[in-house]
Structures are given as structure tokens and as C-alpha cells.
Motif scaffolding. Structure first.
Motif, PDB file in Angstrom:
ATOM      1  N   ASP A  59       0.284   8.818   1.307  1.00 51.90           N
ATOM      2  CA  ASP A  59      -0.739   8.168   0.495  1.00 51.90           C
ATOM      3  C   ASP A  59      -1.507   9.205  -0.318  1.00 51.90           C
ATOM      4  O   ASP A  59      -1.746   9.031  -1.514  1.00 51.90           O
ATOM      5  N   GLU A 118      -2.840   3.427  -5.723  1.00 53.53           N
ATOM      6  CA  GLU A 118      -3.139   3.185  -4.315  1.00 53.53           C
ATOM      7  C   GLU A 118      -2.298   2.053  -3.741  1.00 53.53           C
ATOM      8  O   GLU A 118      -1.975   2.042  -2.560  1.00 53.53           O
ATOM      9  N   ARG A 119      -1.950   1.102  -4.593  1.00 59.02           N
ATOM     10  CA  ARG A 119      -1.165  -0.052  -4.139  1.00 59.02           C
ATOM     11  C   ARG A 119      -0.496  -0.687  -5.341  1.00 59.02           C
ATOM     12  O   ARG A 119      -0.830  -0.390  -6.490  1.00 59.02           O
ATOM     13  N   ILE A 129       0.644  10.534  -3.302  1.00 54.28           N
ATOM     14  CA  ILE A 129       0.785   9.560  -4.388  1.00 54.28           C
ATOM     15  C   ILE A 129      -0.521   9.415  -5.162  1.00 54.28           C
ATOM     16  O   ILE A 129      -0.532   9.417  -6.399  1.00 54.28           O
ATOM     17  N   ARG A 130      -1.632   9.303  -4.452  1.00 49.82           N
ATOM     18  CA  ARG A 130      -2.933   9.168  -5.117  1.00 49.82           C
ATOM     19  C   ARG A 130      -3.249  10.375  -5.984  1.00 49.82           C
ATOM     20  O   ARG A 130      -3.725  10.243  -7.119  1.00 49.82           O
ATOM     21  N   VAL A 179       7.688   5.060  -6.052  1.00 49.84           N
ATOM     22  CA  VAL A 179       6.291   4.850  -5.661  1.00 49.84           C
ATOM     23  C   VAL A 179       5.410   4.459  -6.846  1.00 49.84           C
ATOM     24  O   VAL A 179       4.242   4.101  -6.666  1.00 49.84           O
ATOM     25  N   GLU A 214       0.839  -1.193   0.000  1.00 48.42           N
ATOM     26  CA  GLU A 214       0.000   0.000   0.000  1.00 48.42           C
ATOM     27  C   GLU A 214       0.880   1.252   0.000  1.00 48.42           C
ATOM     28  O   GLU A 214       2.053   1.217   0.380  1.00 48.42           O
ATOM     29  N   ASN A 215       0.295   2.381  -0.399  1.00 49.51           N
ATOM     30  CA  ASN A 215       1.048   3.634  -0.403  1.00 49.51           C
ATOM     31  C   ASN A 215       1.618   3.973   0.964  1.00 49.51           C
ATOM     32  O   ASN A 215       2.693   4.577   1.081  1.00 49.51           O
TER      33      ASN A 215
END
Length: 323
Positions: free
Chosen positions: A31, A41-42, A34-35, A156, A19-20
Motif C-alpha cells: 500500500d 489508494e483504491r 503504490i500510494r 495496480v 484497496e491497495n
């Protein structure tokens, strides 16, 4: 004329899901960050003892089972990858052995994220020329092995996985109404090689190196070149964007995908998306997306699909096919 028909799809994702939030304790990131910038998300990371060929074998087996075609009827295996197990022999020969295939031939194609599109185009050409009747085309990557874990702009983004498609020869009329691959469009421009590359290699450093990317410049080239190649392939097939039922893009970044769909005047409802769960799996991203969507029953016979990708080189291209 001979056409290359999709008979089956399959995929494999490593068990480890990252996961992030895993990056938050290691990098200046979150998270939310990154999103917002990627839509990811993963992603999945291969186990320490898993190699690219292991992922490819499992995806290949799944595709053959889905197609209902025994391995001894395959004529060729083509693997698109930039993360081979060894310098040589090819991952494809390792997959060939792992599948128990004792006939035909196998080879790799390296065009980074565009690799699967290049591999499909190669398989299509061989089938059209009568060099093969059934070809297993695989995209498989373990990009987690070439990440710089201190570079938040790249590490990432990527994940590991494999997807596969079984192509089989069938007779068509030579028109856009045929089933199978209708047109392909391949491009590259080595002037832009420094925008996305790995800083190692056998003849330079003797190491595998780490991935380096100028993200903003890659983004600009991606949006322009992906829409362009899709239009070119559709023109070759005698079609236009209004005929497209599904866009299956390289799953690199949600913003690139949205921008490309907009340029093609396609609603997002017609776009297959897996980037949130897989991240960027390079050459594996399109066959993964194809297999996931097919397993969900989203593709209907007769529908037009466009697959498109761009990667290091720069190399880019697209494939138009009727399901």
C-alpha cells in the motif's frame, strides 16, 4: 454562434472496491509503495457479469436526470472507450438501446485515456455545425479485463467506471464570455505508440491482450504535452492560466497531475482530484471527476474549467469551457 453548454453530469462506479492491500498477497508491492508512486489508494472493479455498456447506461441515466432532459430529446450518444463489450457493434448503440432511445445516432471514439476529450470535441463540433442539439457524451471503461495481474507496474494503476455529460446547444456571442465549450485542442503522434499499448487485437492475435506501458517515458511525455495542450486551448479561447478556476485532469498519477499544475502555475486547490479513490479509469476519469465535483457543488456558474488528458497513441488534448 452556437455553443455546447453542459446541462448535466452523472457517473457510476462498480460496487466492488479494491484497496491497495488486495495486491500485497499477490505481488511484490505494498500500500505504501503504490500510494507514494501514484497517489492511488483504491479503485473499483466491475462485477463478472458487468460490461462496459452497463456502466455507461447507468452513468448516462444519472446525467440525464441531473440535466432534467428526457432521453427522447437526445440527438446523439458518443461513448469514449478502449474496452468495448464486443468488437462490434459499438458500446454507444448498446447504451442507446439501454436508455430506451429510439432516435438519433450513436458511435464510439477510441483514443484511450484521451478519449473523453476527443468525444467532447466531436460533440462540440456537431453542435456548432447544427448536426445535433443535445448530445450525451460518456466515458466508460472496464480496464480490469485487460490487466496482466503479474505486472505490478501496471495492474495496480487502473480501475473501472463511467462518467457522462449532457451537452445542449445554446446561442452565444462568439466571445470568451460565452457559456459552454470555448475551445478544444487535439493531438496525436503515432511514433510513440509502443510506449502504451495492448498486446492483442482482432487483426493481430485474435485475443484482447494485456496492457503494456513504459511508465517513465509516458510520464515525461505526459507532463510536457498536457501543459502544452492546455495552453494552446486557452490561447484559442482568448484566455490564459490566470483565468482558470478549475483544472480537471486525467486522473492517472498524482505526480503527473502535480507537475502539470505547476507548469500551468495553478495551485493544487484549483485541481479536481479523484485519483486516490478511482485509480486510472482511462476515458472515464475526466467525466467521473467532473460529475463528482459537480455533485459536491464545487463548480459555480461562469467559472472556467480546463480538462486535459493523454493516452496511448500517443493521443492527447484539452477542452476549455465556461460552466
Amino acid at each position: 454562434m452556437r455553443r455546447a453548454i453542459v446541462r448535466g453530469t452523472g457517473h457510476y462506479l462498480p460496487e466492488r472496491v479494491v484497496e491497495n492491500s488486495w495486491f500485497e498477497g499477490k505481488l511484490d508491492t505494498s500500500d505504501e509503495w503504490i500510494r507514494a508512486r501514484t497517489g492511488i489508494e483504491r479503485r473499483h472493479f466491475a462485477a463478472e457479469d458487468q460490461r462496459t455498456s452497463d456502466l455507461g447506461i447507468l452513468a448516462g441515466k444519472a446525467a440525464l436526470e441531473n440535466a432534467g432532459i428526457p432521453v427522447d430529446r437526445l440527438d446523439a450518444v458518443i461513448v469514449a472507450t478502449s474496452t468495448p463489450d464486443l468488437t462490434f457493434p459499438s458500446v454507444a448503440t448498446m447504451v442507446q438501446a439501454g436508455l430506451g432511445m429510439q432516435r438519433g445516432f450513436a458511435y464510439d471514439i477510441q483514443a484511450v485515456c484521451a478519449g473523453f476529450v476527443y468525444a467532447l470535441a466531436n460533440a462540440d463540433a456537431m453542435i456548432r455545425a447544427g448536426l445535433a442539439d443535445r448530445v450525451l457524451v460518456i466515458g466508460a471503461e472496464t480496464f480490469s479485463r485487460i490487466m496482466d495481474w503479474t505486472d505490478r507496474s501496471t495492474c495496480v494503476l487502473f480501475g473501472d467506471g463511467a462518467g457522462a455529460v449532457v451537452l445542449e446547444a445554446a446561442e452565444g456571442a462568439g466571445t470568451a464570455a460565452d457559456q459552454g465549450i470555448l475551445a478544444t485542442d487535439l493531438n496525436s503522434d503515432g511514433r510513440y505508440r509502443d510506449l502504451l499499448y495492448v498486446d492483442g487485437g482482432v487483426a493481430s492475435t485474435g485475443t484482447s491482450g494485456h496492457l503494456r506501458m513504459q511508465g517513465n517515458l509516458v510520464f515525461r511525455h505526459a507532463v510536457e504535452k498536457l501543459a502544452q495542450t492546455a495552453h494552446h486551448a486557452l490561447e484559442k479561447a482568448g484566455l490564459n492560466p490566470e483565468h482558470v478556476d478549475w483544472l480537471v485532469p486525467h486522473q492517472a498519477n498524482m505526480r503527473i497531475i502535480e507537475s502539470t499544475a505547476k507548469r500551468m502555475q495553478l495551485p493544487m486547490e484549483k485541481v479536481v482530484l479523484t485519483v486516490a479513490d478511482h485509480g486510472n479509469t482511462s476515458a472515464a476519469s475526466i467525466p467521473l471527476a467532473l460529475s463528482v465535483a459537480n455533485s459536491e457543488g464545487r463548480f459555480k456558474p461562469g467559472q472556467i474549467l480546463v480538462a486535459e488528458a493523454i493516452g496511448g497513441g500517443l493521443a492527447w488534448g484539452s477542452v476549455v469551457l465556461r460552466w
